[in-house]
Design a protein around this motif. Sequence first.
Motif, mmCIF file in Angstrom:
data_model
loop_
_atom_site.group_PDB
_atom_site.id
_atom_site.type_symbol
_atom_site.label_atom_id
_atom_site.label_comp_id
_atom_site.label_asym_id
_atom_site.label_seq_id
_atom_site.Cartn_x
_atom_site.Cartn_y
_atom_site.Cartn_z
ATOM 1 N N ASN A 101 0.827 -1.206 0.000
ATOM 2 C CA ASN A 101 0.000 0.000 0.000
ATOM 3 C C ASN A 101 0.864 1.259 0.000
ATOM 4 O O ASN A 101 0.624 2.179 -0.762
ATOM 5 N N HIS A 102 1.864 1.280 0.888
ATOM 6 C CA HIS A 102 2.784 2.421 0.886
ATOM 7 C C HIS A 102 4.066 2.086 1.631
ATOM 8 O O HIS A 102 4.118 1.124 2.402
ATOM 9 N N VAL A 103 5.059 2.906 1.356
ATOM 10 C CA VAL A 103 6.297 2.921 2.128
ATOM 11 C C VAL A 103 6.321 4.275 2.814
ATOM 12 O O VAL A 103 6.080 5.305 2.176
ATOM 13 N N ILE B 50 4.199 6.639 -1.588
ATOM 14 C CA ILE B 50 5.194 6.958 -0.568
ATOM 15 C C ILE B 50 4.535 7.971 0.360
ATOM 16 O O ILE B 50 3.825 8.871 -0.115
ATOM 17 N N GLU B 51 4.744 7.811 1.657
ATOM 18 C CA GLU B 51 4.250 8.800 2.611
ATOM 19 C C GLU B 51 5.445 9.409 3.325
ATOM 20 O O GLU B 51 6.226 8.690 3.950
ATOM 21 N N LEU B 52 5.552 10.714 3.219
ATOM 22 C CA LEU B 52 6.564 11.416 3.999
ATOM 23 C C LEU B 52 5.913 11.813 5.309
ATOM 24 O O LEU B 52 4.849 12.437 5.321
ATOM 25 N N HIS C 277 10.619 4.301 7.546
ATOM 26 C CA HIS C 277 10.009 4.072 8.852
ATOM 27 C C HIS C 277 9.201 2.786 8.884
ATOM 28 O O HIS C 277 9.284 2.018 9.828
ATOM 29 N N HIS C 278 8.362 2.552 7.877
ATOM 30 C CA HIS C 278 7.621 1.292 7.809
ATOM 31 C C HIS C 278 7.152 1.014 6.387
ATOM 32 O O HIS C 278 7.162 1.897 5.535
ATOM 33 N N VAL C 279 6.755 -0.243 6.187
ATOM 34 C CA VAL C 279 6.094 -0.634 4.937
ATOM 35 C C VAL C 279 4.673 -1.066 5.311
ATOM 36 O O VAL C 279 4.437 -1.563 6.414
ATOM 37 N N VAL D 166 6.228 -3.186 10.263
ATOM 38 C CA VAL D 166 5.248 -3.564 9.239
ATOM 39 C C VAL D 166 3.865 -3.088 9.682
ATOM 40 O O VAL D 166 3.442 -3.359 10.807
ATOM 41 N N GLU D 167 3.196 -2.371 8.790
ATOM 42 C CA GLU D 167 1.803 -1.966 9.010
ATOM 43 C C GLU D 167 0.928 -2.861 8.127
ATOM 44 O O GLU D 167 1.259 -3.120 6.974
ATOM 45 N N LEU D 168 -0.167 -3.332 8.687
ATOM 46 C CA LEU D 168 -1.184 -4.038 7.896
ATOM 47 C C LEU D 168 -2.391 -3.130 7.792
ATOM 48 O O LEU D 168 -2.805 -2.533 8.792
HETATM 49 CO CO CO Z 1 1.603 3.856 7.169
#
Ligand code: CO
Length: 134
Positions: free
Chosen positions: A6-8, A53-55, A78-80, A129-131
């Motif tokens: 979904n994002h990094v 990508i999320e900053l 920071h996370h995926v 890791v984010e789900l």
């Molecule tokens: Co996130």
Amino acid sequence: MIGRLNHVAIAVNDLDKATALYRDTLGAQVSAPIEQPAHGVTVVFIELPNTKIELLAPLGAGSPIAKFLEKNPDGGMHHVCYEVDDILIARDRLKAQGARVLGDGEPKIGAHGKPVLFLHPKDFSGTLVELEQV
Ligand code: CO
């Protein structure tokens, strides 16, 4: 079990500088900064053809990314975030295999208005890791 990336998320101290880097140097579409006080961050979303990508920059006292930025003053990954169909089934399956779920283990509403959970980086090759249930 996991689906699309979904994002990094990349944590930064200087959001303007990182946004300019993605917009001007890398030529990506970037959003305006969005303050998310409930999450203690200001976010810029970068839409790529196949993912986002999320900053993330700290917002307010006690931001959850403050400690990470102390250790990584230049910023860093920071996370995926991986998509899952059913977050409770995914959580229970992971817990049964010994993975640690952060916080109280109950899904929270994340930055996109959907239920999310975070998994301990020590259980996932040193990566938070984010789900996200989609
Ligand atoms: Co996130």
